[in-house]
Design a protein around this motif. Sequence first.
Motif, PDB file in Angstrom:
ATOM      1  N   GLY A 323       0.810  -1.197   0.000  1.00  0.00           N
ATOM      2  CA  GLY A 323       0.000   0.000   0.000  1.00  0.00           C
ATOM      3  C   GLY A 323       0.850   1.256   0.000  1.00  0.00           C
ATOM      4  N   TRP A 324       0.189   2.405   0.108  1.00  0.00           N
ATOM      5  CA  TRP A 324       0.861   3.698   0.116  1.00  0.00           C
ATOM      6  C   TRP A 324       0.696   4.350   1.481  1.00  0.00           C
ATOM      7  CZ3 TRP A 324       3.351   4.020  -4.382  1.00  0.00           C
ATOM      8  CH2 TRP A 324       2.808   3.441  -5.523  1.00  0.00           C
ATOM      9  N   THR A 325       1.632   5.208   1.833  1.00  0.00           N
ATOM     10  CA  THR A 325       1.485   6.017   3.043  1.00  0.00           C
ATOM     11  C   THR A 325       0.528   7.159   2.749  1.00  0.00           C
ATOM     12  OG1 THR A 325       3.740   5.505   3.734  1.00  0.00           O
ATOM     13  CG2 THR A 325       2.686   7.407   4.765  1.00  0.00           C
ATOM     14  N   THR A 326      -0.497   7.320   3.592  1.00  0.00           N
ATOM     15  CA  THR A 326      -1.490   8.367   3.371  1.00  0.00           C
ATOM     16  C   THR A 326      -1.680   9.206   4.627  1.00  0.00           C
ATOM     17  OG1 THR A 326      -3.330   6.927   4.015  1.00  0.00           O
ATOM     18  CG2 THR A 326      -2.740   6.961   1.675  1.00  0.00           C
ATOM     19  N   VAL A 327      -2.135  10.436   4.431  1.00  0.00           N
ATOM     20  CA  VAL A 327      -2.480  11.327   5.535  1.00  0.00           C
ATOM     21  C   VAL A 327      -3.768  12.057   5.157  1.00  0.00           C
ATOM     22  CG1 VAL A 327      -0.102  11.691   6.313  1.00  0.00           C
ATOM     23  CG2 VAL A 327      -1.086  13.231   4.598  1.00  0.00           C
ATOM     24  N   ASP A 328      -4.441  12.574   6.167  1.00  0.00           N
ATOM     25  CA  ASP A 328      -5.615  13.404   5.930  1.00  0.00           C
ATOM     26  C   ASP A 328      -5.197  14.872   5.925  1.00  0.00           C
ATOM     27  OD1 ASP A 328      -7.512  11.314   5.788  1.00  0.00           O
ATOM     28  OD2 ASP A 328      -7.539  11.162   7.966  1.00  0.00           O
ATOM     29  N   PHE A 344      -6.306  11.853 -10.637  1.00  0.00           N
ATOM     30  CA  PHE A 344      -5.202  11.884  -9.681  1.00  0.00           C
ATOM     31  C   PHE A 344      -4.642  13.304  -9.672  1.00  0.00           C
ATOM     32  CE2 PHE A 344      -5.736   7.506 -10.765  1.00  0.00           C
ATOM     33  CZ  PHE A 344      -5.467   6.811  -9.594  1.00  0.00           C
ATOM     34  N   LEU A 345      -4.941  14.012  -8.602  1.00  0.00           N
ATOM     35  CA  LEU A 345      -4.592  15.420  -8.482  1.00  0.00           C
ATOM     36  C   LEU A 345      -3.270  15.561  -7.744  1.00  0.00           C
ATOM     37  CD1 LEU A 345      -5.734  18.341  -8.914  1.00  0.00           C
ATOM     38  CD2 LEU A 345      -6.693  18.140  -6.604  1.00  0.00           C
ATOM     39  N   ARG A 346      -2.318  16.277  -8.350  1.00  0.00           N
ATOM     40  CA  ARG A 346      -1.021  16.499  -7.710  1.00  0.00           C
ATOM     41  C   ARG A 346      -1.108  17.704  -6.771  1.00  0.00           C
ATOM     42  NH1 ARG A 346       0.110  16.338 -13.742  1.00  0.00           N
ATOM     43  NH2 ARG A 346      -2.099  15.849 -13.526  1.00  0.00           N
ATOM     44  N   VAL A 347      -0.581  17.552  -5.551  1.00  0.00           N
ATOM     45  CA  VAL A 347      -0.716  18.601  -4.539  1.00  0.00           C
ATOM     46  C   VAL A 347       0.595  18.801  -3.793  1.00  0.00           C
ATOM     47  CG1 VAL A 347      -3.192  18.219  -4.173  1.00  0.00           C
ATOM     48  CG2 VAL A 347      -1.537  16.934  -2.792  1.00  0.00           C
ATOM     49  N   ILE A 348       0.771  20.022  -3.267  1.00  0.00           N
ATOM     50  CA  ILE A 348       1.801  20.243  -2.266  1.00  0.00           C
ATOM     51  C   ILE A 348       1.118  20.157  -0.903  1.00  0.00           C
ATOM     52  CG2 ILE A 348       3.238  21.657  -3.765  1.00  0.00           C
ATOM     53  CD1 ILE A 348       2.212  24.129  -2.289  1.00  0.00           C
ATOM     54  N   VAL A 349       1.850  19.700   0.096  1.00  0.00           N
ATOM     55  CA  VAL A 349       1.266  19.473   1.424  1.00  0.00           C
ATOM     56  C   VAL A 349       2.216  20.006   2.486  1.00  0.00           C
ATOM     57  CG1 VAL A 349       0.282  17.771   3.015  1.00  0.00           C
ATOM     58  CG2 VAL A 349       0.209  17.343   0.560  1.00  0.00           C
ATOM     59  N   LEU A 356      -2.776  19.924   8.373  1.00  0.00           N
ATOM     60  CA  LEU A 356      -2.168  19.674   7.073  1.00  0.00           C
ATOM     61  C   LEU A 356      -3.048  20.277   5.985  1.00  0.00           C
ATOM     62  CD1 LEU A 356      -0.909  15.978   7.375  1.00  0.00           C
ATOM     63  CD2 LEU A 356       0.469  18.059   7.325  1.00  0.00           C
ATOM     64  N   VAL A 357      -2.415  21.023   5.087  1.00  0.00           N
ATOM     65  CA  VAL A 357      -3.122  21.680   3.996  1.00  0.00           C
ATOM     66  C   VAL A 357      -2.579  21.140   2.675  1.00  0.00           C
ATOM     67  CG1 VAL A 357      -3.614  23.872   2.862  1.00  0.00           C
ATOM     68  CG2 VAL A 357      -3.500  23.769   5.360  1.00  0.00           C
ATOM     69  N   ALA A 358      -3.478  20.794   1.760  1.00  0.00           N
ATOM     70  CA  ALA A 358      -3.106  20.333   0.423  1.00  0.00           C
ATOM     71  C   ALA A 358      -3.509  21.387  -0.595  1.00  0.00           C
ATOM     72  CB  ALA A 358      -3.787  19.005   0.096  1.00  0.00           C
ATOM     73  N   MET A 359      -2.537  21.845  -1.377  1.00  0.00           N
ATOM     74  CA  MET A 359      -2.803  22.841  -2.430  1.00  0.00           C
ATOM     75  C   MET A 359      -2.505  22.218  -3.787  1.00  0.00           C
ATOM     76  SD  MET A 359      -3.994  25.688  -1.247  1.00  0.00           S
ATOM     77  CE  MET A 359      -3.710  26.805  -2.616  1.00  0.00           C
ATOM     78  N   PRO A 360      -3.456  22.272  -4.721  1.00  0.00           N
ATOM     79  CA  PRO A 360      -3.257  21.636  -6.031  1.00  0.00           C
ATOM     80  C   PRO A 360      -2.186  22.323  -6.855  1.00  0.00           C
ATOM     81  CG  PRO A 360      -5.328  22.844  -5.962  1.00  0.00           C
ATOM     82  CD  PRO A 360      -4.779  22.881  -4.574  1.00  0.00           C
ATOM     83  N   LEU A 361      -1.490  21.518  -7.635  1.00  0.00           N
ATOM     84  CA  LEU A 361      -0.495  22.013  -8.574  1.00  0.00           C
ATOM     85  C   LEU A 361      -1.073  21.979  -9.985  1.00  0.00           C
ATOM     86  CD1 LEU A 361       2.683  20.220  -7.194  1.00  0.00           C
ATOM     87  CD2 LEU A 361       2.332  22.689  -7.281  1.00  0.00           C
ATOM     88  N   VAL A 372       7.471  16.201  -9.922  1.00  0.00           N
ATOM     89  CA  VAL A 372       8.732  16.530  -9.250  1.00  0.00           C
ATOM     90  C   VAL A 372       8.454  17.414  -8.039  1.00  0.00           C
ATOM     91  CG1 VAL A 372      10.939  17.729  -9.486  1.00  0.00           C
ATOM     92  CG2 VAL A 372      10.087  16.306 -11.365  1.00  0.00           C
ATOM     93  N   ARG A 373       7.550  18.380  -8.194  1.00  0.00           N
ATOM     94  CA  ARG A 373       7.255  19.336  -7.127  1.00  0.00           C
ATOM     95  C   ARG A 373       6.239  18.817  -6.132  1.00  0.00           C
ATOM     96  NH1 ARG A 373       4.880  24.287  -9.594  1.00  0.00           N
ATOM     97  NH2 ARG A 373       5.010  25.002  -7.436  1.00  0.00           N
ATOM     98  N   ALA A 374       5.448  17.822  -6.516  1.00  0.00           N
ATOM     99  CA  ALA A 374       4.335  17.381  -5.676  1.00  0.00           C
ATOM    100  C   ALA A 374       4.806  16.686  -4.406  1.00  0.00           C
ATOM    101  CB  ALA A 374       3.421  16.451  -6.469  1.00  0.00           C
ATOM    102  N   ASP A 375       4.059  16.923  -3.340  1.00  0.00           N
ATOM    103  CA  ASP A 375       4.262  16.192  -2.083  1.00  0.00           C
ATOM    104  C   ASP A 375       3.333  14.991  -1.990  1.00  0.00           C
ATOM    105  OD1 ASP A 375       6.138  18.119  -1.038  1.00  0.00           O
ATOM    106  OD2 ASP A 375       4.441  19.444  -0.665  1.00  0.00           O
ATOM    107  N   GLY A 376       2.263  15.010  -2.792  1.00  0.00           N
ATOM    108  CA  GLY A 376       1.316  13.912  -2.706  1.00  0.00           C
ATOM    109  C   GLY A 376       0.313  13.933  -3.833  1.00  0.00           C
ATOM    110  N   LEU A 377      -0.572  12.927  -3.834  1.00  0.00           N
ATOM    111  CA  LEU A 377      -1.629  12.782  -4.824  1.00  0.00           C
ATOM    112  C   LEU A 377      -2.964  12.631  -4.108  1.00  0.00           C
ATOM    113  CD1 LEU A 377       0.023  10.130  -7.187  1.00  0.00           C
ATOM    114  CD2 LEU A 377      -0.269  12.559  -7.700  1.00  0.00           C
ATOM    115  N   VAL A 378      -3.971  13.286  -4.638  1.00  0.00           N
ATOM    116  CA  VAL A 378      -5.338  13.127  -4.137  1.00  0.00           C
ATOM    117  C   VAL A 378      -6.145  12.459  -5.243  1.00  0.00           C
ATOM    118  CG1 VAL A 378      -7.442  14.310  -3.408  1.00  0.00           C
ATOM    119  CG2 VAL A 378      -5.214  15.112  -2.596  1.00  0.00           C
TER     120      VAL A 378
END
Length: 653
Positions: A323-328, A344-349, A356-361, A372-378
Amino acid sequence: MKRKIYLEMHTLAQARDKWRRAVQERRTAVEKLSVFSALGRVLAHPVTARLSVPHYHGAAMDGYAVKASETFGASAVRPQHLTIGQQAFAVDTGDPLPQGTDAVIMIEHVHHVDERTLEIRTAAFPWQHVRKVGEDIVAGELLLPQQHRLRPADLGALLAAGVSTVSVYAKPRVWIQPTGSELIPAQEAAKAAPGRIVEFNGTVIAAMVTQEGGLALLQPGIADDPATLRAHMQHAAASEADLIVFNAGSSAGSEDFTASLIQDLGVLLVHGVTMMPGKPVILGILEGKPFIGLPGYPVSAIMAFEQFVRPLIYWMQGLAEPGWTTVDAVMGRKMPSKLGLEEFLRVIVGRVQDRLVAMPLQKGAGVITSLVRADGLVQIPQESEGINEGESVRVRLLRAEEDLEHTLVMIGSHDNTLDVLAAELKRADPRLHLSSSNVGSLGGLLALKRGQAHCAGAHLLDPSLGDYNRSYVERYLRGLPVRLVELVRRRQGLVVAPGNPKNIRSVQDLFRPDVRFVNRQAGSGTRILLDYELAKIGRSSEGIQGYDWEEYTHMAVAVNVLSGSADCGMAIYAAAKALGLDFLPVCEERYDLVVPEACWNDTKIQTLLQVIVSERFRRLVAAMGGYDPSHSGTVVSVWNGHGWQGADDPTGA
């Protein structure tokens, strides 16, 4: 050959299920390996111990081996004497126990009466400080089960138990075939002509195969004509590869032949999956081997790899897909999504004020830097029309979870000095990571209002006052105390091709019918500056060819001019200099960092402030051209949420 169109799209869940049923029971060959080279490999058979560990009774402490029954009765009031060499035998940790002994007394618990006599004041009990035969491993017992992935400690246990070779599944050999008549090798990138594309997807896919434990068989790129594709498919099927991956040619374009060829040569299971990015996926069986056609766009290829190639690499070794490591996190901006597509939305976190705040790229299947810049995927389900601002989302992390605590989230206007700032932050503290999202100056202020960033970059001109940022802070950040910290002063102007072939001299020339303009997005400081300059000459934007053509960074504007797509754009001098373009100055402006008071004492912000007041940072920025960093770090003004408290000094005190 006819084009293959999407006749029957599969949902992601349907495609994965169909793929699993078709290929999950396949295994790679079994091979014998020395334990010394078996780290990370998967056992094909159970392993039993050949030796007990330890295989003798041994001392677990430095001291004296004794027969426990001969020490009974010893106490502080009735010390007992033992004769060295007859009743007590010196041993070090790991030594075998002398015949007839069954306990060890620690060296610090004995007193030497003389060279031949010991005194003890506590009785030993049987097997005290002794490692008995088989205490760890008993010969003949199961040591490791089948389908176990070997870890460093496992290798030690195997060797200790007398096992020197193991039977493991061979690493899945993955044939990787880039396709496309337009491809050129990466070594020829410097001389790429228009229409030629550097082949890098193959390297990315090969690296992912290696990362997941497979063996990548990367091939040179080939032309995407049917005869060449057919020949190379047949060659791949006849090779030693366990699975075959073709990259590009999987869509429904005029030169996308892969699906038709698989249907002709083998079994076509799936063509087209309702996922974005990654829709043009081909799943099939080619002469008995699993075949996967990955899309040509890099982000699509990576997303499809993770859904279909990655699990197969594990299944072929008898492993479950990890599996993958996930956070809310809280979504920082409303993001619409198309019904019927799994997106699959790329976000910085980052953690901002205890959440924790997720902002879309930037979206786009071809924008590999978004990963490359993303911290995660939503992942947005196909039955959803999107995610609302402030909605809780599950983020699959692309960085270690602990890294989020050291991520500084900066949202707002783009500036080339942010690249320097990111590098210098990492130099000051290797744990720190600057995640930035370019949404324009006004977008940055609104993100601060919503508590979604540690700071924002802004250069919003008030035309009536000739001042920067203050009136916008008053309007949009009422009730939110912030500090304005000058980052740089920079030259803004018109970027034109070398030699200025259109002879553009001022914003007045933007109205000429032969001039194509490229603009920054609405809400950006550069857009506001342009509108201000137009108002000064009594003109509106009507009549400017390209006014509605929006880019999100200065470098994107400059690249469009360099490529000839546009004749002119407004950007900073550093962007023009970086690409060898000409520059017509319009003004010098102040670019500030807007920092909420609630984040001011955050160690990440304090490190950032230390960086921007340093001589090293100022020297690096000045060398870029078009910047005046002499006041970097100066606190320009302090806003208490309702009024201004004046200027401060460069230390931020």
